[in-house]
Design a protein around this motif. Structure first.
Motif, PDB file in Angstrom:
ATOM      1  N   UNK A   1       0.882  -1.156  -0.132  1.00 20.89           N
ATOM      2  CA  UNK A   1      -0.022   0.021   0.072  1.00 20.89           C
ATOM      3  C   UNK A   1       0.867   1.324  -0.037  1.00 20.89           C
ATOM      4  N   UNK A   2       1.778   1.308   0.887  1.00 25.02           N
ATOM      5  CA  UNK A   2       2.948   2.377   0.784  1.00 25.02           C
ATOM      6  C   UNK A   2       3.279   2.493  -0.455  1.00 25.02           C
ATOM      7  N   UNK A   3       3.932   1.532  -1.077  1.00 19.27           N
ATOM      8  CA  UNK A   3       4.478   1.644  -2.501  1.00 19.27           C
ATOM      9  C   UNK A   3       3.897   2.271  -3.297  1.00 19.27           C
ATOM     10  N   UNK A   4       2.471   2.017  -3.364  1.00 15.60           N
ATOM     11  CA  UNK A   4       1.573   2.716  -4.294  1.00 15.60           C
ATOM     12  C   UNK A   4       1.221   4.368  -4.078  1.00 15.60           C
ATOM     13  N   UNK A   5       1.505   4.725  -2.782  1.00 18.83           N
ATOM     14  CA  UNK A   5       1.132   5.900  -2.187  1.00 18.83           C
ATOM     15  C   UNK A   5       1.873   7.122  -3.030  1.00 18.83           C
ATOM     16  N   UNK A   6       1.576   8.090  -3.451  1.00 28.17           N
ATOM     17  CA  UNK A   6       2.380   9.437  -3.672  1.00 28.17           C
ATOM     18  C   UNK A   6       2.398  10.430  -2.723  1.00 28.17           C
ATOM     19  N   UNK A   7       1.393  10.460  -1.849  1.00 26.08           N
ATOM     20  CA  UNK A   7       1.094  11.656  -0.809  1.00 26.08           C
ATOM     21  C   UNK A   7       0.908  11.055   0.444  1.00 26.08           C
ATOM     22  N   UNK A   8       1.464  10.193   1.066  1.00 27.18           N
ATOM     23  CA  UNK A   8       1.048   9.545   2.321  1.00 27.18           C
ATOM     24  C   UNK A   8       1.310  10.357   3.373  1.00 27.18           C
ATOM     25  N   UNK A   9       0.429  10.337   4.413  1.00 25.79           N
ATOM     26  CA  UNK A   9       0.506  11.025   5.746  1.00 25.79           C
ATOM     27  C   UNK A   9       0.474   9.889   6.818  1.00 25.79           C
ATOM     28  N   UNK A  10       1.315  10.051   7.716  1.00 28.08           N
ATOM     29  CA  UNK A  10       1.122   9.242   8.957  1.00 28.08           C
ATOM     30  C   UNK A  10       0.374   9.898   9.899  1.00 28.08           C
TER      31      UNK A  10
END
Ligand SMILES: Cc1ncc(C[n+]2csc(CCOP(=O)(O)OP(=O)(O)O)c2C)c(N)n1
Length: 498
Positions: free
Chosen positions: A193-202
């Motif tokens: 899922x992280x690999x697909x993300x372009x704008x992740x927020x934790x």
């Protein structure tokens, strides 16, 4: 040795180093025994204050703290603070004397009271089992992160505890639980899922408080280009990180809210992602993927629909995902850029957001006061905020040095807990300046324990002595000095602030 003495000494031997309370005939011997066993006792003026002091102390020290109360009325006085602690999963031990005869004037169903607010009721049942039951209560508080009510019947207290002296030598503090290891499948799913993300927020919550989780999350965010935010209870966790957006939710600044709303992936790390943290869902874009990581499986999806739930300790899970990332995908910037870094540095703090200063010659705009306090007070501070309409001002304008510098007893949203929160937090963080931000209503509701604040702050360290001044100054961030809503300041009196 009598049962009351044996239980008190066992609690101290089991690692309860700090106890708050109001002493009456029913908890006198027990409390003295705790002190004799090495616990520090702080006498409060009201059990309501004592409960929240103990709650705050436990939160800010990471240890099990105790509250000692008289039977019946001592416990009922403490119930609001106990409810707050139970809702917040504070590892707190409430030791209450108990009468078990319904015709006694002191009688209340103490077990039912505990259950009603989400605390775990247990009881010392025989002289022979007293030590084991006392230690087990501490273990439940620590290992299950629960607020535990240990009832100690009066009829047992004066009986002999056979073999207690020898048995006490064997009592040791319970071990904290081992961190929950996530499954390999879950780690792989989260990495994908992280690999697909372009704008992740934790978004890190209560379950991410502490240096291990901070380090693991910052490293993973660095590798995947994630931006960092916290819930209110974890405020300060990422303080100093250039990609920190500070708080998500009602306290979020316009830039922080915009960036969280723009995320295509939101991961709640030890965070419920509830309506307060996500502004009733408005901070989550309709097409964003939502993931939750929590060591308690019952927390996953409890407040909102999620696409992936991972059962695991926050620090361990972040570390495992980082290892999988390092073995596969390239590091990537996400939306991190030099321009965004500069924008965050310039605009993410509320004090840098322009506003029209509504101060007049007689009254001061609470934003202006809060910014001035932020400048005046030393950075090494621990901020406690009471509930009330004013709470956004200190919550948004006072910076905190780390997650141990912010104590937010707001799970029950009761007014009147802020002063005791500051006292408990101050005792857990003695090298920091405690700041109590209170409304006039909440301050007066809890005013009995202002006495504790005075006596403590005038008999301890120079830092602590200064605290009285700051407490009173912070109290002024209330309607006493803010503009009356019914009489807006005249335009001539309103200076524009950048
Ligand atoms: C124990 C409790 N009683 C009542 C309320 C409802 N309540 C919320 S805010 C508030 C007023 C608090 O006044 P004050 O402390 O002066 O702060 P203000 O809201 O004026 O900023 C009240 C009574 C509450 N949250 N908790």
């Amino acid at each position: 040795m009598k049962v009351a003495d044996a239980v008190g000494r066992a609690l101290a031997a089991a690692g309860v180093g700090q106890v708050f309370g109001v002493v009456g005939s029913g908890n006198f011997h027990l409390t003295n025994a705790m002190i004799a066993g090495g616990s520090r006792f702080v006498a409060a003026r009201h059990e309501g204050g004592a409960a929240t002091m103990a709650d705050a102390y436990a939160r800010m020290s990471g240890t099990v703290a105790a509250l000692s109360v008289h039977q019946g009325c001592g416990l009922t006085n403490a119930m609001t603070g106990i409810a707050e602690a139970a809702k917040s999963r504070t590892p707190l031990l409430v030791v209450a004397a108990e009468v078990t005869e319904p015709r006694s004037n002191f009688y209340v169903d103490q077990e039912a009271l505990a259950r009603a607010v989400g605390a775990v009721p247990v009881r010392v049942s025989t002289p022979e089992t007293a030590l084991g039951e006392a230690r087990a209560a501490v273990a439940t508080a620590l290992r299950e992160r629960r607020t535990v009510l240990l009832n100690l019947p009066l009829r047992l207290q004066t009986l002999d505890a056979p073999g207690a002296e020898a048995a006490l030598a064997e009592v040791t503090p319970p071990e904290p639980p081992a961190p929950v290891e996530p499954s390999e499948a879950d780690v792989a799913a989260l990495t994908a899922v992280l690999d697909q993300a372009r704008r992740p927020v934790f978004v890190a919550g209560r379950g991410a408080r502490g240096p291990a989780a901070r380090a693991a999350l910052e490293a993973l965010a660095e590798r995947t280009g994630a931006l960092l935010a916290t819930s209110a209870v974890a405020r300060g966790l990422f303080h100093g990180n250039p990609w920190s957006l500070d708080v998500s939710g009602g306290f979020a600044s316009p830039l922080a809210a915009e960036l969280i709303r723009g995320a295509d992936l939101i991961i709640g790390w030890g965070c419920a992602l509830n309506m307060w943290t996500m502004r009733h869902g408005r901070l989550i874009a309709p097409d964003a993927t939502v993931v939750q990581v929590d060591d308690d499986p019952s927390a996953l999806g409890a407040h909102r629909e999620i696409h992936l739930g991972v059962t695991g300790d926050v620090a361990v899970t972040a570390q495992r995902v980082l290892e999988m990332e390092a073995a596969g995908a390239e590091p990537r910037p996400g939306c991190r850029s030099a321009a965004l870094e500069a924008e965050i540095a310039a605009r993410v703090r509320w004090r840098d957001v322009p506003y029209d200063d509504a101060s007049t010659g007689e009254r001061i705009d609470p934003r202006t006061l809060s910014i001035a306090l932020d400048d005046l007070l030393p950075a090494e501070r621990v901020v406690a905020i009471d509930s009330g309409n004013f709470m956004g001002y200190p919550g948004m304008y006072l910076s905190v040095p780390d997650e141990q510098g912010f104590c937010f007893t707001q799970a029950f949203q009761s007014i009147g807990l802020g002063l005791a929160t500051a006292i408990g937090a101050a005792l857990a963080q003695p090298d920091r300046l405690p700041v109590a931000a209170l409304g006039d209503g909440g301050a007066l509701m809890s005013v009995a324990d202002l006495d504790r604040w005075w006596s403590w702050s005038t008999t301890t360290t120079p830092t602590a002595r200064r605290s009285t001044t700051s407490a009173l100054a912070a109290t002024l961030s209330t309607p006493w000095c803010s503009p009356r809503p019914t009489s807006p300041p005249s335009p001539a009196a309103t200076a524009s602030r950048r």
